[in-house]
Scaffold this motif. Structure first.
Motif, short mmCIF file in Angstrom:
data_model
loop_
_atom_site.label_atom_id
_atom_site.label_comp_id
_atom_site.label_asym_id
_atom_site.label_seq_id
_atom_site.Cartn_x
_atom_site.Cartn_y
_atom_site.Cartn_z
N ARG A 232 12.39 -13.05 87.99
CA ARG A 232 12.59 -11.61 88.17
C ARG A 232 13.70 -11.12 87.26
NH1 ARG A 232 11.59 -12.87 93.81
NH2 ARG A 232 9.64 -11.86 94.50
N LEU A 233 14.68 -12.00 87.00
CA LEU A 233 15.82 -11.65 86.16
C LEU A 233 15.51 -11.76 84.67
CD1 LEU A 233 18.85 -11.05 85.69
CD2 LEU A 233 19.28 -13.49 86.01
N ILE A 234 14.88 -12.89 84.26
CA ILE A 234 14.72 -13.12 82.82
C ILE A 234 13.32 -12.84 82.32
CG2 ILE A 234 16.53 -14.89 82.89
CD1 ILE A 234 14.30 -17.00 82.50
N GLY A 235 12.39 -12.52 83.23
CA GLY A 235 11.01 -12.27 82.83
C GLY A 235 10.82 -10.96 82.09
N SER A 236 9.58 -10.57 81.95
CA SER A 236 9.21 -9.45 81.08
C SER A 236 9.12 -8.14 81.85
CB SER A 236 7.86 -9.75 80.41
OG SER A 236 7.95 -10.90 79.60
N PRO A 237 10.08 -7.24 81.66
CA PRO A 237 10.05 -5.97 82.42
C PRO A 237 8.90 -5.06 82.01
CG PRO A 237 11.81 -5.95 80.80
CD PRO A 237 11.28 -7.34 80.80
N GLY A 238 8.32 -5.31 80.85
CA GLY A 238 7.22 -4.47 80.39
C GLY A 238 5.86 -4.88 80.91
N TYR A 239 5.81 -5.90 81.76
CA TYR A 239 4.54 -6.42 82.26
C TYR A 239 4.64 -6.67 83.75
CZ TYR A 239 3.68 -7.05 77.30
OH TYR A 239 3.52 -6.82 75.96
N PRO A 240 3.51 -6.69 84.46
CA PRO A 240 3.54 -6.92 85.92
C PRO A 240 4.15 -8.28 86.25
CG PRO A 240 1.39 -6.10 85.24
CD PRO A 240 2.13 -6.42 83.98
N PHE A 241 4.88 -8.33 87.34
CA PHE A 241 5.45 -9.59 87.82
C PHE A 241 4.36 -10.35 88.56
CE2 PHE A 241 7.85 -12.20 90.91
CZ PHE A 241 8.68 -12.88 90.02
N ASP A 242 3.93 -11.47 88.02
CA ASP A 242 2.80 -12.22 88.55
C ASP A 242 3.30 -13.22 89.60
OD1 ASP A 242 0.48 -13.63 89.02
OD2 ASP A 242 -0.11 -13.75 86.92
N LEU A 243 3.52 -12.74 90.80
CA LEU A 243 4.11 -13.55 91.86
C LEU A 243 3.26 -14.78 92.17
CD1 LEU A 243 6.21 -13.98 94.11
CD2 LEU A 243 4.82 -12.48 95.56
N GLU A 244 1.96 -14.60 92.28
CA GLU A 244 1.08 -15.71 92.65
C GLU A 244 1.12 -16.81 91.61
OE1 GLU A 244 -3.67 -16.54 93.61
OE2 GLU A 244 -2.90 -14.49 93.44
N ARG A 245 1.02 -16.44 90.32
CA ARG A 245 1.05 -17.44 89.25
C ARG A 245 2.38 -18.18 89.22
NH1 ARG A 245 2.81 -15.97 83.67
NH2 ARG A 245 2.76 -17.91 82.47
N LEU A 246 3.48 -17.45 89.35
CA LEU A 246 4.80 -18.08 89.25
C LEU A 246 5.07 -18.99 90.44
CD1 LEU A 246 6.89 -15.13 87.83
CD2 LEU A 246 6.29 -17.25 86.66
N ARG A 247 4.64 -18.57 91.64
CA ARG A 247 4.86 -19.43 92.80
C ARG A 247 4.03 -20.69 92.69
NH1 ARG A 247 7.34 -19.12 97.63
NH2 ARG A 247 6.59 -20.59 99.21
N GLU A 248 2.77 -20.57 92.25
CA GLU A 248 1.94 -21.75 92.08
C GLU A 248 2.53 -22.70 91.04
OE1 GLU A 248 -2.66 -23.02 90.91
OE2 GLU A 248 -1.96 -20.96 90.62
N ARG A 249 3.04 -22.14 89.94
CA ARG A 249 3.65 -22.97 88.91
C ARG A 249 4.89 -23.67 89.45
NH1 ARG A 249 5.98 -20.35 83.43
NH2 ARG A 249 7.78 -19.97 84.79
N VAL B 280 24.88 -16.71 84.01
CA VAL B 280 25.32 -17.14 85.33
C VAL B 280 24.16 -17.80 86.08
CG1 VAL B 280 26.07 -16.32 87.61
CG2 VAL B 280 27.18 -15.47 85.53
N ALA B 281 22.96 -17.23 85.97
CA ALA B 281 21.80 -17.80 86.65
C ALA B 281 21.50 -19.20 86.15
CB ALA B 281 20.60 -16.89 86.47
N MET B 282 21.64 -19.42 84.84
CA MET B 282 21.34 -20.74 84.28
C MET B 282 22.35 -21.79 84.70
SD MET B 282 18.50 -20.54 82.66
CE MET B 282 18.02 -19.39 83.95
N LEU B 283 23.56 -21.37 85.06
CA LEU B 283 24.61 -22.32 85.43
C LEU B 283 24.71 -22.55 86.93
CD1 LEU B 283 27.39 -21.10 82.94
CD2 LEU B 283 25.95 -23.14 82.74
#
Length: 287
Positions: free
Chosen positions: A175-192, A153-156
């Motif tokens: 947040r939905l499709i990323g890696s639950p076993g690792y920290p959510f890197d908010l700064e890196r993802l926002r910059e990207r 649904v998110a992809m559509l």
């Protein structure tokens, strides 16, 4: 090296290289709606330090490569395989890029849709591919690698209309499709996300790319015919391309399979050493 553009397969492809031109070339192919900068700069630098001449590029319809035209109906793409272009066309773009750069053969690594393109490149031109690494991808079989309902649904969802909407959508998506076993890197993802938007976001092109994915035939028979060093890397918690897609790819290639615990449909910084070591090992490149 700064970004450059080259005419290839009748379009313009934007590309960038890292490392010593004398080192073995490694072509990195990114996925749906994802420009080449989603292969992080630091990741590419680390691959270059491992002994590769790294080449990354924007696929057609994304970033600073050519934006095409043509409407696509996703139901027709899935049911009738009717699309403006195919995964095969995207693979031919990659081959033409190698031609333009004077590279006869290369190690090839692709992520998500980029893994599909890399597979098709190897099938069409096995003489050009030294080794193949397929990351969080699948074979094109409609029985493996299926997304979760929420991920599909998110992809559509309709394309964003503003810069801020795009940034918010990117963070929500990962947040939905990323890696639950690792920290959510908010700064890196926002910059990207900011860099991606500023380089150019093309919602119509994303639909054409998605049509190419949905219309692709099963590559399993072609993968079975290949005889080359191959590695499949897949996250154990990938909600967008289920891990069964990676397992099926590894079986077809008779290649190595590395299922990374806790990894979703992204490449967290924490797994970079593991991924780089795998690519280097399958390519036989040591430094």
């Amino acid at each position: 090296m700064s970004e450059q553009k080259i005419e290839a397969n009748g379009i313009t492809l934007c590309h960038e290289t890292f490392g010593d031109p004398a080192d073995p070339p490694l072509l990195l192919v990114m996925g749906l709606a994802a420009p080449m900068i989603w292969w992080d700069d630091e990741f590419c630098v680390a691959l270059a330090a491992a002994g590769f001449r790294v080449v990354r590029f924007d696929n057609r319809d994304v970033g600073r490569s050519s934006w095409l035209s043509g409407r696509v109906s996703l139901p027709r793409a899935y049911l009738l395989r009717s699309t403006p272009y195919s995964i095969g066309d995207l693979a031919d773009d990659a081959t033409a890029l190698l031609d333009g750069l004077g590279i006869d053969t290369a190690h090839v690594a692709g992520a998500s849709m980029g893994g599909m393109i890399a597979q098709e490149l190897a099938i069409r031109r096995p003489d050009r591919v030294r080794s193949l690494t397929s990351i969080m991808s699948s074979t094109g079989s409609r029985f493996v690698g299926l997304p979760s309902f929420r991920a599909a649904v998110a992809m559509l969802a309709p394309g964003p209309r503003t810069r801020e909407e795009y940034l918010t959508r990117q963070l929500d998506t990962f947040r939905l499709i990323g890696s639950p076993g690792y920290p959510f890197d908010l700064e890196r993802l926002r910059e990207r996300a900011e860099r991606t938007y500023d380089r150019g976001v093309n919602p119509a092109g994303v639909l054409r790319q998605l049509g190419a994915v949905l219309s692709a035939p099963d590559r399993t028979p072609g993968l079975r015919r290949l005889s080359l060093p191959a590695l499949v890397i897949h996250g154990s918690r990938d909600p967008l391309v289920g891990v069964s897609g990676g397992r099926a790819t590894a079986r077809a290639l008779r290649g190595d399979l590395d299922v990374v615990p806790g990894m979703g449909h992204d490449l967290p910084r924490e797994v970079w050493p593991r991924v780089i070591a795998g690519i280097s090992r399958i390519a036989g490149v040591t430094r």
